[in-house]
Design a protein around this motif. Structure first.
Motif: not given
Length: 325
Positions: A248-250, A255-257, A270-277, A324-325
């Motif tokens: 599952a993705p974040p 933290s991003l939201m 949050a930046v790491k999750e941003l990069q992953q997404r 996040l959609k």
């Protein structure tokens, strides 16, 4: 006389019946090549099955546009211009040739084929043909019968939209499926890029999305395998693909939201999750290290442009909602 007529009719019917399965198979399959992205999409039974990176003409006019048909299929075709035999490592046509009838030709002038220069795939490099990685054209060659339609265009639309414009219906949910492809160090192509996206979205950075299975991707695969209790061999086979597809993705409450405005220079989870997404959506940040640098900013801007957002490289509420959609 009657015997002669009966014989002719029998031969005709034999060829007619023999051609039915091939024509039927071809009607359920088609290929779209988009020169704007240098990607080839393979459809079967109205559903997108695979997407491949390709090389096309050095100039816009060299690779013809329109709807054509595969009329030749040759294993190890010789390169007549250079007198290089089929199967020779020097052969720039690789080991598979699928000729299509563009511009009134008979399938020997324009074709989809392999290549002895993998670095050229993805570029505008040919005299009109469509180049693929050898291992990928081998797979496609086995799927595609004579008479299969080939659509070539330059478009900013999705493959499904292009198919519709040419009169083909498509089924929803046709995501390229690479689960049956075994990959290892040295593999190249769109399947490797998909593997790298899934690894990144699962938190295991392959060092970027370049479609080349190198040392960084090998380390990421092994780390993922170890984390899931799989055999740690660096080979992305059925078990590894299955685990990646279930990974599952974040989640949206992460933290991003909950972060504030993210911009160049920001750091942290949050930046790491941003990069992953971003990477999971096809916008490579060249790794997920939690540092908002130039590559992350470039990916953010590309994502914002594609989604019709303000292209400022700042990750605020609108960009987050779209991500996040």
């Amino acid at each position: 006389m009657k015997k002669w007529l009966i014989g002719i009719c029998s031969v005709f019917l034999l060829f007619f019946w023999a051609g039915i399965p091939n024509a039927s198979a071809a009607s359920s399959k088609f290929i779209i090549i988009n020169k704007s992205s240098n990607k080839l999409a393979y459809y079967e039974n109205s559903q997108l099955k695979r997407v491949f990176k390709v090389g096309t003409g050095r100039s816009q006019s060299l690779t013809p546009e329109g709807k054509f048909r595969i009329v030749q299929k040759i294993v190890n075709r010789p390169y007549y211009t250079g007198n290089i035999p089929g199967g020779d490592p020097r052969n720039p046509l690789g080991n598979r040739w699928m000729g299509f009838n563009a511009r009134g030709t008979s399938g020997s002038t324009y074709g989809i084929h392999g290549n002895n220069n993998p670095a050229s795939i993805g570029g505008y490099v040919s005299s009109g043909c469509v180049r693929m990685y050898d291992n990928e054209v081998e797979w496609l060659f086995e799927q595609v019968p004579i008479h299969t339609a080939v659509i070539i265009t330059s478009s900013g639309k999705s493959f499904d939209a292009i198919a519709k414009a040419y009169g083909y219906s498509t089924k929803p949910g046709g995501n390229p499926d690479y689960a049956g492809v075994t990959l290892k160090k040295g593999s190249q192509g769109e399947a490797v890029a998909q593997l790298q996206r899934k690894l990144t979205s699962s938190g295991f950075s392959p060092g970027g999305i370049d479609g080349i299975f190198g040392s960084a991707t090998d380390r990421a695969v092994r780390a993922f395998q170890k984390s899931r209790g799989l055999t740690v061999d660096g080979i992305a086979g059925p078990a590894t693909w299955s685990a990646l597809n279930k990974s599952a993705p974040p989640q949206s409450g992460s933290s991003l939201m909950n972060s504030g405005l993210l911009k160049r220079g920001s750091k942290g989870a949050a930046v790491k999750e941003l990069q992953q997404r971003l990477t999971a959506k096809g916008y490579s940040t060249r790794g997920a290290d939690g540092i908002f640098g130039p590559n992350t900013e470039k990916a953010v801007k590309a994502f914002q442009k594609a989604r019709g957002l303000a292209v400022d490289g700042l990750v605020g509420p609108a960009t987050k909602r779209s991500l996040l959609k």
